[in-house]
Scaffold this active site. Structure first.
Site, mmCIF file in Angstrom:
data_model
loop_
_atom_site.group_PDB
_atom_site.id
_atom_site.type_symbol
_atom_site.label_atom_id
_atom_site.label_comp_id
_atom_site.label_asym_id
_atom_site.label_seq_id
_atom_site.Cartn_x
_atom_site.Cartn_y
_atom_site.Cartn_z
ATOM 1 N N HIS A 1 90.418 69.227 14.150
ATOM 2 C CA HIS A 1 89.030 69.695 13.997
ATOM 3 C C HIS A 1 88.198 68.742 13.146
ATOM 4 O O HIS A 1 87.386 69.164 12.333
ATOM 5 C CB HIS A 1 88.993 71.099 13.390
ATOM 6 N N ASP B 1 94.698 74.303 11.253
ATOM 7 C CA ASP B 1 94.978 74.979 12.519
ATOM 8 C C ASP B 1 94.863 74.007 13.692
ATOM 9 O O ASP B 1 94.210 72.977 13.608
ATOM 10 C CB ASP B 1 94.010 76.147 12.729
ATOM 11 N N GLU B 2 95.529 74.363 14.782
ATOM 12 C CA GLU B 2 95.362 73.712 16.086
ATOM 13 C C GLU B 2 95.414 72.182 16.033
ATOM 14 O O GLU B 2 94.503 71.503 16.484
ATOM 15 C CB GLU B 2 94.028 74.150 16.723
ATOM 16 N N VAL B 3 96.458 71.644 15.469
ATOM 17 C CA VAL B 3 96.580 70.185 15.427
ATOM 18 C C VAL B 3 97.085 69.690 16.787
ATOM 19 O O VAL B 3 98.070 70.202 17.314
ATOM 20 C CB VAL B 3 97.553 69.739 14.312
ATOM 21 N N GLU C 1 98.998 78.469 11.158
ATOM 22 C CA GLU C 1 99.839 77.436 11.775
ATOM 23 C C GLU C 1 100.698 76.718 10.744
ATOM 24 O O GLU C 1 101.797 76.269 11.042
ATOM 25 C CB GLU C 1 98.988 76.388 12.501
#
Ligand SMILES: *[C@@H]1O[C@H](CO)[C@@H](O)[C@H](O)[C@H]1NC(C)=O
Ligand SMILES: *[C@@H]1O[C@H](CO)[C@@H](O)[C@H](O)[C@H]1NC(C)=O
Ligand SMILES: *[C@@H]1O[C@H](CO)[C@@H](O)[C@H](O)[C@H]1NC(C)=O
Ligand SMILES: *[C@@H]1O[C@H](CO)[C@@H](O)[C@H](O)[C@H]1NC(C)=O
Length: 540
Positions: free
Chosen positions: A271, A331-333, A384
């Site tokens: 992000h 989050d969301e790597v 995460e």
């Protein structure tokens, strides 16, 4: 008002029950407390309140006096809310002879200095005794007094003759959870200052106490850094779409005056596309068929320069934002870009990480956590970080986990126990309701049972929750009506005792509370067919 709420029926039943209610006439003339306090005793004895004869003053024994600007300002604000000065075109309240309430005396018992910032252990409890001719609001700290002033203002209503009235009552109140947050996202769309300040107003009306400011993301970098001005110069949508140091101060101060903490989120290593525009070499170059492409991925975790930059950056953040927590995202790597890059592959080999990119992620997150620890701040991360087993044993300052997926609808936030991977310290939730704009009815009827699940030990680790309004489809045009009164339901779940689950009562109270928010300038959307009763007939 019901004193002994019964348990909520299941979701389906609740929806049916509420569908029947929707056709009802709204907003009767009566007090409507939201969120419902811990304990309320109301007597049938009514007192009149007249603008010319009523004062909010410091109690004689109060440790806070006229030099306490948070209270002085709150007295002024709530006086205006009570007498409708917000919109001058309200018809003047009628005056009745009879028992009068002449004063609200506010006594703080334990405030050594009034001029501080709220924190996670701030005492928000208060008690309120309304009787003729003086009402007493007592709190240990100024933060409890702010919550009590809100409750007092909600007790006052216009009777059917238009006169301001209050029942004699006794209220004892304190929150169920310490962390009651609203997430705003100023990266997907820039939010003007006015919208953020309005949000803080509405938060105070619903006893929220944390603004989780998801300030930057892939799409834009509106935070104007003092040390690295190029981040927003290059990474914001335009030079008008930035928060200057003075804007940030304004938000912090406006929030503090309402007992609201501001926790900034600087989400990394994913992000972060917008960071790369102003900070060359920070992001990982992605490769395709062994050739470097124009694309960049998450922050490059293999370079020493990355950590030098982040140390300086977070040093600034930790001094600009006074709260003891910084949200680090995590989050969301996206591992695909990392995997394509030969330098990263080499680094993985050297470190013995094999092909397990969660180990590279852990390596990075651990370094960031250590930076934050060295700055004497606590960290909050998205789930995460725990899902991917980042070893957090070395983190010596508080660490919170925030959950957003696969749990039923409401993100919760828990403090993890150091060293045991936060086992069971969080539960999961999704945020889709907010983004898709689910109806208020659905949210309001949601029983929030997940706060009650888990072992006693796990439950004790849950410090609260947040209503997350992500910004993909939200800007200044629709933020307020989309958030309110939906988030009010979350506010009540987080403040009121677990046993407050009477849907019909909640619906009736929320209908009035929504009108009250509108009368105070919050464009909260309707939750019924009909109209606000006369005293609330104002536009936002
Ligand atoms: C407030 O007082 C009125 C007038 O006596 C009474 O009808 C009403 O029930 C009281 N409200 C509550 C919640 O007790
Ligand atoms: C103030 O303190 C005095 C002495 O402790 C006590 O007698 C009095 O009742 C207090 N007044 C109020 C309004 O609490
Ligand atoms: C929270 O604030 C109070 C009052 O300012 C202070 O005494 C306390 O140490 C603070 N707690 C933390 C965890 O910083
Ligand atoms: C990065 O820092 C580490 C630890 O200080 C050091 O061992 C290493 O040689 C440095 N790498 C480079 C490329 O400078």
């Amino acid at each position: 008002m019901r004193q002994s709420p019964h348990r909520a029926p299941g979701l389906l039943l609740a929806l049916v029950a509420l569908a029947a209610l929707v056709a009802q006439a709204p907003a009767q003339q009566r007090p409507a407390l939201w969120p419902f306090p811990r304990s309320v005793n109301m007597s049938p004895q009514l007192l009149n309140i007249a603008e010319d004869y009523f004062l909010i003053v410091h109690g004689r024994n109060s440790t806070a006096g006229p030099s306490c600007s948070i209270l002085q300002e709150a007295f002024r604000r709530y006086y205006n809310y009570i007498f409708g000065f917000y919109k001058r075109h309200l018809r003047p309240a009628r005056f009745h002879p009879g028992p009068q309430l002449e004063q609200l005396q506010v006594t703080i018992t334990l405030e050594p200095q009034c001029d501080s910032f709220p924190n996670m252990s701030s005492d928000e409890s208060y008690s309120l005794l309304v009787q003729e001719p003086v009402a007493y609001l007592k709190a240990n700290r100024v933060w409890g007094a702010l919550r009590g002033l809100e409750t007092f203002s909600q007790l006052v209503y216009q009777d059917c003759y238009g006169a301001l009235t209050i029942n004699e009552s006794t209220i004892i109140d304190f929150p169920r959870f310490a962390h009651r947050g609203i997430l705003i996202d100023t990266s997907r769309h820039y939010l003007p200052m006015k919208t953020i300040l309005k949000t803080l107003d509405a938060m105070a009306f619903n006893k929220f106490n944390v603004l989780h400011w998801h300030i930057v993301d892939d799409q834009s970098f509106p935070y104007q850094s003092i040390t690295f001005p190029q981040l927003s110069d290059k990474g914001s949508y335009s030079l008008r779409h930035v928060y200057t140091p003075s804007d940030v101060d304004t938000v912090l101060e406006y929030a503090r005056f309402r007992g609201i903490r501001v926790i900034p989120e600087f989400d990394t290593p994913g992000h972060t596309q917008s960071w790369g525009k102003g900070q060359k070499g920070l992001l990982t170059p992605c490769y395709s068929q062994r050739k470097q492409t124009q694309r960049v991925g998450p922050i490059n975790p293999t370079l020493n320069e990355t950590y030098r930059f982040l140390t300086t950056f977070f040093k600034e953040i930790s001094s600009v934002f006074p709260d003891q927590f910084i949200h680090l995202g995590g989050d969301e790597v996206d591992f695909e870009c990392w995997a394509s890059n030969p330098n990263i592959q080499n680094f993985m080999k050297k470190k013995g990480f094999g092909k397990d990119f969660t180990r590279l992620e852990s390596f990075y997150i651990k370094k960031i956590l250590d930076i934050i620890t060295s700055l004497k701040k606590g960290s909050i991360v998205w789930q995460e970080v725990f899902d991917d087993n980042v070893q957090v044993r070395t983190v010596k300052t508080p660490l919170g986990a925030e959950c957003w997926s696969q749990w039923e609808r409401l993100p919760a936030i828990a403090l993890s126990q150091r060293g045991n991977k936060g086992s069971g310290a969080y539960r999961k939730g999704t945020w889709d309701d907010y983004r898709e704009g689910a109806s208020v009815v659905q949210l309001n009827s949601f029983p929030f049972n997940h706060f009650n699940a888990g072992s006693e030990k796990e439950k004790q680790l849950v410090i609260g929750g947040e209503a997350c309004l992500w910004g993909e489809f939200v800007d200044a045009t629709n933020l307020i009506p989309r958030l309110w009164p939906r988030a009010s339901a979350v506010g009540e779940r987080l403040w009121s005792p677990q046993a407050v689950t009477d849907l019909e009562d909640a619906y009736n109270r929320l209908a009035i509370h929504r009108c009250r928010m509108v009368s105070r300038g919050i464009a909260a959307q309707p939750l019924f067919t009909g109209h606000c009763s006369l005293e609330y007939r104002v536009e936002a």
